[in-house]
Design a protein around this motif. Sequence first.
Motif, PDB file in Angstrom:
ATOM      1  N   ALA A  69       0.837  -1.207   0.000  1.00  0.00           N
ATOM      2  CA  ALA A  69       0.000   0.000   0.000  1.00  0.00           C
ATOM      3  C   ALA A  69       0.872   1.257   0.000  1.00  0.00           C
ATOM      4  O   ALA A  69       0.547   2.249  -0.667  1.00  0.00           O
ATOM      5  CB  ALA A  69      -0.933  -0.005   1.209  1.00  0.00           C
ATOM      6  N   ASP A  70       1.984   1.234   0.739  1.00  0.00           N
ATOM      7  CA  ASP A  70       2.906   2.380   0.773  1.00  0.00           C
ATOM      8  C   ASP A  70       3.518   2.609  -0.606  1.00  0.00           C
ATOM      9  O   ASP A  70       3.628   3.743  -1.069  1.00  0.00           O
ATOM     10  CB  ASP A  70       4.030   2.136   1.789  1.00  0.00           C
ATOM     11  CG  ASP A  70       3.535   1.988   3.210  1.00  0.00           C
ATOM     12  OD1 ASP A  70       2.651   2.764   3.610  1.00  0.00           O
ATOM     13  OD2 ASP A  70       4.030   1.095   3.918  1.00  0.00           O
ATOM     14  N   VAL A  71       3.923   1.509  -1.252  1.00  0.00           N
ATOM     15  CA  VAL A  71       4.528   1.609  -2.583  1.00  0.00           C
ATOM     16  C   VAL A  71       3.526   2.176  -3.583  1.00  0.00           C
ATOM     17  O   VAL A  71       3.837   3.090  -4.356  1.00  0.00           O
ATOM     18  CB  VAL A  71       5.043   0.229  -3.053  1.00  0.00           C
ATOM     19  CG1 VAL A  71       5.532   0.307  -4.496  1.00  0.00           C
ATOM     20  CG2 VAL A  71       6.157  -0.264  -2.145  1.00  0.00           C
ATOM     21  N   SER A  72       2.304   1.648  -3.567  1.00  0.00           N
ATOM     22  CA  SER A  72       1.268   2.127  -4.498  1.00  0.00           C
ATOM     23  C   SER A  72       0.937   3.591  -4.253  1.00  0.00           C
ATOM     24  O   SER A  72       0.753   4.365  -5.198  1.00  0.00           O
ATOM     25  CB  SER A  72      -0.002   1.280  -4.342  1.00  0.00           C
ATOM     26  OG  SER A  72       0.231  -0.050  -4.750  1.00  0.00           O
ATOM     27  N   PHE A  73       0.875   3.967  -2.984  1.00  0.00           N
ATOM     28  CA  PHE A  73       0.585   5.363  -2.634  1.00  0.00           C
ATOM     29  C   PHE A  73       1.617   6.300  -3.256  1.00  0.00           C
ATOM     30  O   PHE A  73       1.267   7.295  -3.899  1.00  0.00           O
ATOM     31  CB  PHE A  73       0.575   5.519  -1.111  1.00  0.00           C
ATOM     32  CG  PHE A  73       0.509   6.945  -0.628  1.00  0.00           C
ATOM     33  CD1 PHE A  73      -0.648   7.690  -0.761  1.00  0.00           C
ATOM     34  CD2 PHE A  73       1.613   7.537  -0.027  1.00  0.00           C
ATOM     35  CE1 PHE A  73      -0.708   9.008  -0.305  1.00  0.00           C
ATOM     36  CE2 PHE A  73       1.562   8.845   0.428  1.00  0.00           C
ATOM     37  CZ  PHE A  73       0.398   9.582   0.287  1.00  0.00           C
ATOM     38  N   ALA A  74       2.899   5.986  -3.072  1.00  0.00           N
ATOM     39  CA  ALA A  74       3.962   6.836  -3.610  1.00  0.00           C
ATOM     40  C   ALA A  74       3.964   6.817  -5.146  1.00  0.00           C
ATOM     41  O   ALA A  74       4.067   7.868  -5.792  1.00  0.00           O
ATOM     42  CB  ALA A  74       5.317   6.390  -3.076  1.00  0.00           C
TER      43      ALA A  74
END
Length: 225
Positions: A69-74
């Motif tokens: 989720a962190d990767v997709s957010f960025a």
Amino acid sequence: MTAFTRALRRKPARRLTAAGLITAGALFLAACGGDDMSGMDHGSDNSSASATATDQAGDAHQAGNFNDADVSFAQMMIPHHEQALEMAKLADGRASDAEIKDLAAQIEKAQDPEITTMKGWLESWKQPTAAESMPGMDHGGHGSGSGSGSGMMSGADMDELKAMKGTEFDKAFAEMMIEHHNGAITMAKDEQKNGKNPDAKKMAGDIIKSQSAEVKQLQSILDRL
């Protein structure tokens, strides 16, 4: 010479011997004390080295403290912010409303550093700065009926905005930026719910707060134009 006289003559020698032993003992203790102090210094150096190693380990842990989720957010927020910057830069020479001009400058000031920060996260996480396929990020959001909720403008939308000036530009800019911001707010809420990295979740919170306030400001501008 009597035995008593010989005994008296021996006593000073014994006193000298005792004094010598005391002096030698004092020197020995001083030497030991010096070694102890030196040991304390080494201990201090070792503590500093340990603290540095701990800090480095903490940084390494922080770099690995992320999820999908962190990767997709960025990866999704970077192009989203980049389009917001593109829209904001169009205000120069096209906008006529002073508040629109100020808000455009504010958007540039806030989002440009965030792009740099997010790219830094992805680099530290050893992840690409953009995913191969990102649903809803095809710039087909505005007026396309895609229902993606990303708020991204299509190429046609951007071309129309570039062709406008004055009040017409101000209104279109406000309408598009409201939709754009609402898309970012949705993405940020998803990060807060599903993300793991504390820095990413904090940025998501900042985006929700700042862009929600800008949406209200943009709506008030529309109401008076």
